[in-house]
Design a protein around this motif. Structure first.
Motif, PDB file in Angstrom:
ATOM      1  N   ASP A   1       0.834  -1.206   0.000  1.00 39.44           N
ATOM      2  CA  ASP A   1       0.000   0.000   0.000  1.00 39.44           C
ATOM      3  C   ASP A   1       0.871   1.259   0.000  1.00 39.44           C
ATOM      4  O   ASP A   1       0.580   2.235  -0.701  1.00 39.44           O
ATOM      5  CB  ASP A   1      -0.935   0.019   1.219  1.00 39.44           C
ATOM      6  CG  ASP A   1      -2.029  -1.032   1.109  1.00 39.44           C
ATOM      7  OD1 ASP A   1      -2.237  -1.542  -0.014  1.00 39.44           O
ATOM      8  OD2 ASP A   1      -2.652  -1.349   2.135  1.00 39.44           O
ATOM      9  N   GLN A   2       1.932   1.215   0.808  1.00 41.74           N
ATOM     10  CA  GLN A   2       2.834   2.369   0.862  1.00 41.74           C
ATOM     11  C   GLN A   2       3.527   2.575  -0.478  1.00 41.74           C
ATOM     12  O   GLN A   2       3.662   3.704  -0.958  1.00 41.74           O
ATOM     13  CB  GLN A   2       3.873   2.171   1.970  1.00 41.74           C
ATOM     14  CG  GLN A   2       3.268   2.166   3.363  1.00 41.74           C
ATOM     15  CD  GLN A   2       4.310   1.986   4.448  1.00 41.74           C
ATOM     16  OE1 GLN A   2       5.397   1.496   4.200  1.00 41.74           O
ATOM     17  NE2 GLN A   2       3.962   2.385   5.665  1.00 41.74           N
TER      18      GLN A   2
ATOM     19  N   PHE B   1       2.447   1.645  -3.426  1.00 42.06           N
ATOM     20  CA  PHE B   1       1.484   2.140  -4.418  1.00 42.06           C
ATOM     21  C   PHE B   1       1.199   3.626  -4.192  1.00 42.06           C
ATOM     22  O   PHE B   1       1.101   4.405  -5.149  1.00 42.06           O
ATOM     23  CB  PHE B   1       0.182   1.337  -4.352  1.00 42.06           C
ATOM     24  CG  PHE B   1      -0.911   1.893  -5.225  1.00 42.06           C
ATOM     25  CD1 PHE B   1      -0.764   1.931  -6.599  1.00 42.06           C
ATOM     26  CD2 PHE B   1      -2.073   2.395  -4.662  1.00 42.06           C
ATOM     27  CE1 PHE B   1      -1.756   2.463  -7.417  1.00 42.06           C
ATOM     28  CE2 PHE B   1      -3.075   2.934  -5.467  1.00 42.06           C
ATOM     29  CZ  PHE B   1      -2.910   2.964  -6.842  1.00 42.06           C
ATOM     30  N   TYR B   2       1.081   4.005  -2.949  1.00 41.11           N
ATOM     31  CA  TYR B   2       0.802   5.411  -2.623  1.00 41.11           C
ATOM     32  C   TYR B   2       1.897   6.320  -3.196  1.00 41.11           C
ATOM     33  O   TYR B   2       1.612   7.318  -3.860  1.00 41.11           O
ATOM     34  CB  TYR B   2       0.712   5.569  -1.104  1.00 41.11           C
ATOM     35  CG  TYR B   2       0.159   6.882  -0.627  1.00 41.11           C
ATOM     36  CD1 TYR B   2      -1.117   7.302  -0.984  1.00 41.11           C
ATOM     37  CD2 TYR B   2       0.901   7.705   0.214  1.00 41.11           C
ATOM     38  CE1 TYR B   2      -1.634   8.502  -0.517  1.00 41.11           C
ATOM     39  CE2 TYR B   2       0.393   8.907   0.690  1.00 41.11           C
ATOM     40  CZ  TYR B   2      -0.873   9.307   0.324  1.00 41.11           C
ATOM     41  OH  TYR B   2      -1.390  10.489   0.776  1.00 41.11           O
ATOM     42  N   LEU B   3       3.155   5.931  -2.961  1.00 40.02           N
ATOM     43  CA  LEU B   3       4.270   6.735  -3.476  1.00 40.02           C
ATOM     44  C   LEU B   3       4.273   6.752  -5.003  1.00 40.02           C
ATOM     45  O   LEU B   3       4.455   7.800  -5.629  1.00 40.02           O
ATOM     46  CB  LEU B   3       5.601   6.180  -2.960  1.00 40.02           C
ATOM     47  CG  LEU B   3       5.872   6.407  -1.470  1.00 40.02           C
ATOM     48  CD1 LEU B   3       7.014   5.515  -0.984  1.00 40.02           C
ATOM     49  CD2 LEU B   3       6.208   7.864  -1.204  1.00 40.02           C
ATOM     50  N   ARG B   4       4.069   5.582  -5.604  1.00 40.46           N
ATOM     51  CA  ARG B   4       4.100   5.509  -7.071  1.00 40.46           C
ATOM     52  C   ARG B   4       2.947   6.291  -7.682  1.00 40.46           C
ATOM     53  O   ARG B   4       3.088   6.896  -8.741  1.00 40.46           O
ATOM     54  CB  ARG B   4       4.056   4.048  -7.523  1.00 40.46           C
ATOM     55  CG  ARG B   4       5.298   3.274  -7.126  1.00 40.46           C
ATOM     56  CD  ARG B   4       5.184   1.819  -7.502  1.00 40.46           C
ATOM     57  NE  ARG B   4       5.263   1.627  -8.947  1.00 40.46           N
ATOM     58  CZ  ARG B   4       4.955   0.489  -9.558  1.00 40.46           C
ATOM     59  NH1 ARG B   4       4.510  -0.552  -8.864  1.00 40.46           N
ATOM     60  NH2 ARG B   4       5.066   0.391 -10.866  1.00 40.46           N
TER      61      ARG B   4
END
Lengths: 248, 445
Positions: free
Chosen positions: B390-391, B393-396
């Motif tokens: 999740d982290q 994906f959030y950054l990407r």
């Protein structure tokens, strides 16, 4: 600007989107309304490219290019932005650093010069203030220890810094009190422009009092069952989703 | 009838090193000084008894030394005159000690700016004259039964001796230890360092082990540290050996009453690395911080093994160790905390965490608490995890490329350990080293 045709997608083998057709031209704000489990958030994640959301059919073109073949970061660089319903906490990653990394990644990919720490602070401070946030929130770890409202504001702050061509707002109103809602809506409205499209995903009509959409679509069981003008939201508020469920 | 005398067989690799000791001992510094000779002899016997520990030895359960045992190293006492470039980190204005293949190099060191009350000498020089001041320290702090430390005593040619007089604030001193493998030969060197702080003295020591080339060498170092009452040593260690090097290091520290040993060790080099620390909290209200990070990639192996001995009441020990593993790397953390019966009111904390970046990477973590006092506060924890999807994906989703997003999350994982380094410049040095490590990691497409 964003054109979705016959989009079907499944999560863990279960079909959630069952054929979505939707077109949002530049300059327009469209709202997607629907009850829990209708596929609203799935649509947002599929557009942003989240792992585990499998596209089984259909196409999405964004600014004339195929969207679904792109990695999540490539979609962001192409100008797509998803404001998360549940923003992710990043312990150990400073908020200011995160925002600047994101901005510079996008600028770098577009061949624009990167901004240094000083330029960035100058740029971000004005936006922080406009969203009723404090500078102190820039020093904290991303979303860690933020209240629900602070997390949502932080999403809008990212949007304001990155200035994407297209914004998807996933239940941005959830967990907000009326003052926070107004501030967030002001932040969103400030970004409305003839070059920018928006897709506002919401369960309640309330948000649409503040972010007035050009078009409203009702999503039920993975399909858009009805589309109309802003008045459709009011009708929904009055009658609920029940009537549409029967129709679907 | 007398039982037959069983002479334990000595493995050929061990015998070869013992022969080397026998052949060299008359030429090693301090050869004619009785107590130096006795110290070397004890070391050789400890190595004879223990040899290269195998995985059957509890303390070496997770680290296989056979690649080290099977490598033939050249004779010691081959001095190199090469002057490899010092690592970029070695700049700055502070005092600098350069050890080249374990030898103190006065010509490359920078010791003009030392304050009064600070003495920095070559161990070889002091042993050569039989400096009696070393007699009670040399070999007295390191445990006597560790075979590799014993080998170090048997073969040590040189090292550095840092002494700070009582009450003196020595500021910052940097040790740059460079390993080379001249002409492609595998060399072994066994430096022995001593750090002695008088009562109330203080020192910040940046202690770097670097590789100057691509060769194979074995750096087998022992550092003995004695902190007088109320003394304070900040010891930031950076292990950045050459990729094919072997690194076995022992730090043995004795902390007197109200003294503080504050250390951070960043491990990022060598094909096989063992970082072993033995610390004794010897007087009331002594404090110990044994923090660190291990960054391991490719086929490399890194082992951090620590023993904290609470031997006095009201002492405090804190330990946060983070390990990041990529590729087929292997990591080890063994942390023993021993609280003796006398050590009432001990405050002990230990946390070890590992981040696995690849399904083929592996960590072995073994925390061990032995508590014989009844009025203590001791806690420990361990976690093993991978990057959070999740982290990532959030950054990407914000446009940050995957490799960079991973790098940010790795840095974030290390943050609460690295932030324990209070000196900002040193913290920056460590962060730059983690960045450089990440840049060298092979990222699967």
């Amino acid at each position: 600007m964003l054109k979705i045709e016959g989009l079907t997608a499944s999560v863990e083998g279960k079909e959630v989107l069952k054929g979505i057709d939707l077109e949002v031209p530049a300059g327009e704000v469209h709202a997607i309304m629907g009850p829990n489990g209708s596929g609203k958030s799935t649509l947002g994640y599929v557009l942003a490219g989240r792992e585990g959301y499998e596209v089984t059919g259909g196409t999405v073109t964004f600014r004339g290019e195929d969207l679904l073949g792109k990695e999540p970061e490539e979609r962001a660089i192409a100008g797509l932005f998803l404001a998360f319903q549940y923003p992710v906490e990043l312990p150990g990653v400073g908020n200011a650093n995160f925002l600047r990394q994101a901005l510079n990644s996008v600028r770098r990919a577009r061949g624009e010069p990167e901004v240094d720490a000083m330029q960035f602070l100058k740029l971000v401070r004005a936006k922080v203030k406009a969203l009723g946030m404090s500078d102190e929130m820039l020093k904290r770890y991303v979303n860690v220890g933020f209240s629900g409202g602070e997390k949502k504001r932080n999403e809008i702050l990212q949007m304001a810094v990155l200035e994407p061509a297209f914004c998807i707002l996933d239940e941005t109103d959830s967990g907000l009190d009326i003052d926070a809602l107004r501030i967030v809506a002001d932040g969103v409205n400030a970004l409305r422009s003839p070059e920018r499209g928006m897709l506002v995903i919401t369960h309640y009509q309330r948000l649409l009092d503040y972010i007035v959409p050009d078009r409203v679509h009702v999503l039920l069981n993975g399909r858009i069952v009805r589309s109309g003008g802003p008045d459709l939201a009011l009708e929904l508020e009055e009658k609920g989703y029940g009537e549409f469920q029967e129709a679907a | 009838m007398n039982a037959p005398v069983v002479v334990p067989a000595v493995a050929p690799a061990v015998a070869a090193l013992l022969d080397r000791h026998a052949g060299l001992k008359d030429r090693l510094p301090g050869a004619r000084v009785a107590w130096v000779e006795a110290w070397r002899h004890r070391g050789a016997e400890a190595f004879r008894a223990g040899g290269f520990p195998t995985k059957r030895v509890e303390a070496w359960k997770y680290t296989d030394l056979s690649p080290l045992r099977e490598t033939r190293f050249e004779e010691a006492l081959v001095a190199t005159d090469a002057h490899p470039a010092l690592p970029a980190e070695a700049g700055g204005e502070e005092a600098r000690i350069v050890l080249l293949d374990g030898r103190f190099r006065a010509d490359l060191s920078q010791l003009d700016t030392l304050p009064d009350g600070v003495r920095i000498d070559s161990l070889a020089a002091l042993l050569g004259v039989g400096d009696a001041a070393l007699r009670d320290i040399l070999g007295a702090i390191a445990p006597a039964d560790l075979p590799l430390a014993g080998l170090n005593a048997a073969l040590a040619e040189d090292g550095v001796v840092i002494r700070v007089a009582p009450g003196v604030a020595a500021g910052r001193v940097r040790i740059v230890s460079l390993g080379t493998a001249p002409d492609g030969h595998a060399v072994a060197f066994h430096p022995r360092n001593l750090v002695v702080l008088g009562a109330g003295a203080s020192l910040t020591l940046l202690d770097g082990a670097h590789g100057a080339g691509k060769g194979v060498y074995w750096h087998n170092a022992v550092t003995e540290i004695a902190l007088g009452e109320g003394a304070r040593l900040t010891h930031v260690r950076l292990q950045d050996e050459a990729r094919d090097a072997f690194h076995t290091a022992l730090v043995a520290v004795r902390v007197a009453a109200k003294a503080e040993y504050d250390s951070f060790t960043l491990v990022r080099g060598a094909r096989l690395a063992r970082n072993e620390v033995h610390a004794v909290l010897a007087g009331p209200k002594a404090a110990l911080h044994l923090n660190g990070a291990q960054l391991v990639d490719g086929d490399r192996h890194a082992d951090t093994t620590t023993v904290i001995d609470h031997a006095a009441p009201e002492c405090e020990s804190n330990q946060t160790v983070k390990t990041v593993l990529a590729g087929r790397a292997r990591g080890v953390f063994q942390g023993k905390i021993h609280v003796r019966q006398v050590a009432q009111k001990t405050d002990g904390y230990q946390m070890n965490q590992a981040l696995l970046l690849s399904p083929e990477a592996e960590i072995n973590a073994k925390p061990q608490l032995e508590i014989y006092a009844d009025d203590v506060k001791c806690s420990h924890g361990a976690t093993v995890g991978e990057l959070d999807h999740d982290q990532l994906f959030y950054l990407r989703s914000r446009g940050i490329p995957e490799v960079e997003a991973k790098s940010m999350l790795v840095q974030a994982f290390l943050t609460d350990a690295v932030s324990l380094v209070s000196d900002e410049a040193l913290r920056e040095t460590l962060l730059a080293a983690t960045d450089a490590w990440w840049d060298g990691v092979e990222h699967p497409a």
